[in-house]
Design a protein around this motif. Structure first.
Motif, PDB file in Angstrom:
ATOM      1  N   PHE A 112      20.719 -31.243  15.446  1.00  0.00           N
ATOM      2  CA  PHE A 112      20.405 -30.233  16.470  1.00  0.00           C
ATOM      3  C   PHE A 112      21.558 -29.264  16.715  1.00  0.00           C
ATOM      4  CE2 PHE A 112      21.916 -34.272  18.052  1.00  0.00           C
ATOM      5  CZ  PHE A 112      23.058 -33.909  18.747  1.00  0.00           C
ATOM      6  N   CYS A 113      22.648 -29.441  15.978  1.00  0.00           N
ATOM      7  CA  CYS A 113      23.890 -28.732  16.306  1.00  0.00           C
ATOM      8  C   CYS A 113      24.285 -27.741  15.222  1.00  0.00           C
ATOM      9  CB  CYS A 113      24.997 -29.765  16.497  1.00  0.00           C
ATOM     10  SG  CYS A 113      26.648 -29.054  16.633  1.00  0.00           S
ATOM     11  N   GLY A 150      34.182 -28.005  21.649  1.00  0.00           N
ATOM     12  CA  GLY A 150      33.968 -26.883  20.736  1.00  0.00           C
ATOM     13  C   GLY A 150      33.535 -27.421  19.379  1.00  0.00           C
ATOM     14  N   GLY A 152      33.675 -29.415  15.990  1.00  0.00           N
ATOM     15  CA  GLY A 152      34.309 -30.606  15.432  1.00  0.00           C
ATOM     16  C   GLY A 152      34.187 -31.856  16.270  1.00  0.00           C
ATOM     17  N   SER A 184      35.050 -35.080  24.135  1.00  0.00           N
ATOM     18  CA  SER A 184      33.644 -35.374  23.875  1.00  0.00           C
ATOM     19  C   SER A 184      33.497 -35.886  22.450  1.00  0.00           C
ATOM     20  CB  SER A 184      32.800 -34.107  24.070  1.00  0.00           C
ATOM     21  OG  SER A 184      31.454 -34.370  23.747  1.00  0.00           O
ATOM     22  N   THR A 185      32.856 -37.034  22.309  1.00  0.00           N
ATOM     23  CA  THR A 185      32.657 -37.602  20.972  1.00  0.00           C
ATOM     24  C   THR A 185      31.180 -37.887  20.718  1.00  0.00           C
ATOM     25  OG1 THR A 185      33.175 -39.473  19.510  1.00  0.00           O
ATOM     26  CG2 THR A 185      33.131 -39.942  21.887  1.00  0.00           C
ATOM     27  N   SER A 186      30.827 -37.826  19.448  1.00  0.00           N
ATOM     28  CA  SER A 186      29.454 -38.150  19.084  1.00  0.00           C
ATOM     29  C   SER A 186      29.261 -39.663  19.032  1.00  0.00           C
ATOM     30  CB  SER A 186      29.132 -37.536  17.719  1.00  0.00           C
ATOM     31  OG  SER A 186      30.076 -38.002  16.761  1.00  0.00           O
ATOM     32  N   SER A 207      28.174 -37.859  23.349  1.00  0.00           N
ATOM     33  CA  SER A 207      26.894 -37.209  23.063  1.00  0.00           C
ATOM     34  C   SER A 207      25.890 -38.280  22.707  1.00  0.00           C
ATOM     35  CB  SER A 207      27.060 -36.240  21.895  1.00  0.00           C
ATOM     36  OG  SER A 207      28.010 -35.269  22.227  1.00  0.00           O
ATOM     37  N   GLU A 249      26.333 -37.183  27.515  1.00  0.00           N
ATOM     38  CA  GLU A 249      25.691 -35.888  27.306  1.00  0.00           C
ATOM     39  C   GLU A 249      24.337 -36.126  26.638  1.00  0.00           C
ATOM     40  OE1 GLU A 249      29.494 -35.066  25.396  1.00  0.00           O
ATOM     41  OE2 GLU A 249      29.214 -32.992  26.053  1.00  0.00           O
ATOM     42  N   CYS A 251      21.438 -34.083  25.224  1.00  0.00           N
ATOM     43  CA  CYS A 251      20.843 -32.825  24.787  1.00  0.00           C
ATOM     44  C   CYS A 251      19.327 -33.026  24.749  1.00  0.00           C
ATOM     45  CB  CYS A 251      21.398 -32.485  23.404  1.00  0.00           C
ATOM     46  SG  CYS A 251      20.670 -31.035  22.662  1.00  0.00           S
ATOM     47  N   TRP A 282      18.295 -28.193  25.159  1.00  0.00           N
ATOM     48  CA  TRP A 282      18.750 -27.743  23.840  1.00  0.00           C
ATOM     49  C   TRP A 282      18.886 -26.222  23.774  1.00  0.00           C
ATOM     50  CZ3 TRP A 282      16.140 -25.386  19.410  1.00  0.00           C
ATOM     51  CH2 TRP A 282      16.891 -25.453  18.232  1.00  0.00           C
ATOM     52  N   ASN A 283      20.024 -25.789  23.278  1.00  0.00           N
ATOM     53  CA  ASN A 283      20.233 -24.365  23.063  1.00  0.00           C
ATOM     54  C   ASN A 283      19.757 -24.000  21.664  1.00  0.00           C
ATOM     55  OD1 ASN A 283      21.596 -23.719  25.559  1.00  0.00           O
ATOM     56  ND2 ASN A 283      23.331 -24.883  24.779  1.00  0.00           N
ATOM     57  N   CYS A 326      26.985 -24.980  24.240  1.00  0.00           N
ATOM     58  CA  CYS A 326      27.087 -26.196  23.439  1.00  0.00           C
ATOM     59  C   CYS A 326      26.283 -26.091  22.162  1.00  0.00           C
ATOM     60  CB  CYS A 326      26.509 -27.375  24.196  1.00  0.00           C
ATOM     61  SG  CYS A 326      27.367 -27.710  25.686  1.00  0.00           S
ATOM     62  N   GLY A 327      26.882 -26.490  21.098  1.00  0.00           N
ATOM     63  CA  GLY A 327      26.153 -26.609  19.842  1.00  0.00           C
ATOM     64  C   GLY A 327      25.810 -25.287  19.201  1.00  0.00           C
TER      65      GLY A 327
HETATM   66  N1  SAH Z   1      31.564 -33.301  18.399  1.00  0.00           N
HETATM   67  C1  SAH Z   1      31.661 -33.614  19.766  1.00  0.00           C
HETATM   68  C2  SAH Z   1      32.035 -32.440  20.622  1.00  0.00           C
HETATM   69  C3  SAH Z   1      31.359 -31.124  20.343  1.00  0.00           C
HETATM   70  S1  SAH Z   1      29.636 -30.990  20.632  1.00  0.00           S
HETATM   71  C4  SAH Z   1      30.394 -34.221  20.265  1.00  0.00           C
HETATM   72  O1  SAH Z   1      29.410 -34.216  19.547  1.00  0.00           O
HETATM   73  O2  SAH Z   1      30.423 -34.770  21.362  1.00  0.00           O
HETATM   74  C5  SAH Z   1      29.552 -30.700  22.367  1.00  0.00           C
HETATM   75  C6  SAH Z   1      28.182 -31.047  22.983  1.00  0.00           C
HETATM   76  O3  SAH Z   1      27.180 -30.135  22.607  1.00  0.00           O
HETATM   77  C7  SAH Z   1      27.651 -32.401  22.588  1.00  0.00           C
HETATM   78  O4  SAH Z   1      27.318 -33.111  23.733  1.00  0.00           O
HETATM   79  C8  SAH Z   1      26.392 -32.100  21.795  1.00  0.00           C
HETATM   80  O5  SAH Z   1      25.463 -33.105  21.957  1.00  0.00           O
HETATM   81  C9  SAH Z   1      25.961 -30.819  22.389  1.00  0.00           C
HETATM   82  N2  SAH Z   1      25.139 -29.992  21.545  1.00  0.00           N
HETATM   83  C10 SAH Z   1      25.233 -29.819  20.208  1.00  0.00           C
HETATM   84  N3  SAH Z   1      24.311 -28.931  19.786  1.00  0.00           N
HETATM   85  C11 SAH Z   1      23.614 -28.548  20.881  1.00  0.00           C
HETATM   86  C12 SAH Z   1      22.574 -27.614  21.098  1.00  0.00           C
HETATM   87  N4  SAH Z   1      22.052 -26.876  20.104  1.00  0.00           N
HETATM   88  N5  SAH Z   1      22.133 -27.444  22.364  1.00  0.00           N
HETATM   89  C13 SAH Z   1      22.676 -28.123  23.392  1.00  0.00           C
HETATM   90  N6  SAH Z   1      23.670 -29.010  23.243  1.00  0.00           N
HETATM   91  C14 SAH Z   1      24.143 -29.217  21.994  1.00  0.00           C
END
Ligand code: SAH
Ligand code: SF4
Length: 334
Positions: A112-113, A150, A152, A184-186, A207, A249, A251, A282-283, A326-327
């Protein structure tokens, strides 16, 4: 590649700039911290040094700036031509948060990112992480908080990340308290353990996206290596040391993770930990088949969360209009 002066200690600055005395290195460092990167502007340096050092201290430069009401996004060019993005988010009062990147691209490939679609180009070094902060603070407002949300996966670049945090935290330098820094970590479990061992009051966000293993594995590859049971164990042991509320987090993906059953699973995942769920509708990212949930869908889900007694907040996506949300960070690298 030249090492950033921001990543150097006083001895290294002395050597790099051919300074004779440590106090001169301290003058340079104090100026750098204030965002004065042009040596000719460092008035407490001797005239001789000011004339000798005819270059700018930054190793990175802004190539693009986009502004919305509450967010400013910068694209930053690194010495090798790659570009990373960082964002300043403002709350209209005096809270200004720097959202920093830790890598160019990301290896995790979450479905989704947008950053995930780039793959991992390379890790950032500590100087490149700090210089993002400096560029954002040079916009004119004192930055009070830092989030590594941001580009990574920060815990996959642990050494440089912690070096940068150390300098950003140092009272003689940027003086940002650990409590105002969020990683923030996945869900990179070994990284969470490493972070726990440091015993620093840094905040952790994860996340989660869904508390259903099968669904999570489908859209987040990391879950195939570190499933929810292991992630939960790591979070609980982090919390035992730091006693800090963890942010989950979430999403929200239309029709995928917003049902009553999803809320139940979330409740179960959260048992035994002190956590806040941060809902992020979701963005949209071009070319991806997900959709943002409607307001009704969001309301139905939050009603379930309320019923189950789950603490949550909804992230109003600042900067969505400039793809700084985000993302939505990805760069068109050459
Ligand atoms: N890699 C790390 C930090 C960067 S992502 C992580 O994944 O935590 C930062 C946040 O954005 C995460 O919580 C992720 O779930 C969210 N994210 C990623 N893509 C997105 C999207 N398209 N819309 C909304 N949130 C999103
Ligand atoms: Fe990487 Fe985080 Fe995006 Fe996943 S959500 S691809 S870990 S930046």
């Amino acid at each position: 590649m030249r090492k950033s002066l921001y990543a150097m200690n006083l001895d290294e600055i002395m050597e790099e700039l051919n300074l004779e005395k440590k106090f001169q290195a301290r003058i340079v460092r104090d100026n750098l911290v204030k965002g004065i990167t042009d040596f000719s502007q460092m008035t407490s340096l001797s005239k001789k040094d000011r004339e000798r050092l005819r270059w700018d201290a930054m190793t990175t430069s802004i190539v693009e700036k986009q502004e919305s009401l509450s967010a400013v996004k910068l694209a930053i060019r690194l010495q090798d031509g790659l570009v990373v993005e960082c964002v300043r988010l403002s709350d209209g009062k005096d809270r200004h948060t720097a959202c920093l990147s830790s890598q160019v691209g990301c290896a995790m490939g979450c479905a989704f990112c947008k950053t995930g679609t780039m793959g991992l180009k390379r890790n950032l070094d500590s100087g490149e992480i700090i210089e993002q902060f400096v560029h954002l603070e040079k916009l004119g407002e004192k930055i009070s908080h830092i989030v590594f949300m941001g580009m990574g996966e920060p815990l996959n670049n642990f050494g440089p990340l912690m070096e940068a945090i150390h300098i950003l935290h140092d009272r003689e330098q940027f003086d940002i308290s650990y409590r105002k820094i969020t990683i923030s970590t996945s869900g990179f479990v070994p990284g969470i353990h490493k972070l726990s061992e440091l015993e620093l009051p840094i905040k952790l966000a994860v996340s989660l996206v869904t508390a259903d293993d099968a669904k999570r594995s489908r859209i987040m590859r990391i879950n195939r290596t570190y499933p929810l049971s292991e992630l939960k164990k790591a979070l609980i042991s982090f919390q035992r040391r730091e006693n800090k509320r963890i942010t989950l987090e979430y999403c929200m993906l239309k029709g995928y993770n917003t049902g009553a059953e999803d809320a139940e699973k979330l409740k179960k995942f959260m048992s035994g930990m002190d956590a806040l769920v941060n809902l992020i509708p979701w963005n949209p990212v071009e070319g991806m088949s997900f959709e943002s949930p409607s307001d009704d869908e969001i309301r139905a889900f939050t009603n379930e969360l309320k019923r189950l007694g789950i603490n949550y907040s909804i992230r109003r996506s600042k900067g969505r209009d400039i793809s700084g949300a985000c993302g939505q960070l990805a760069s068109k690298n050459e």
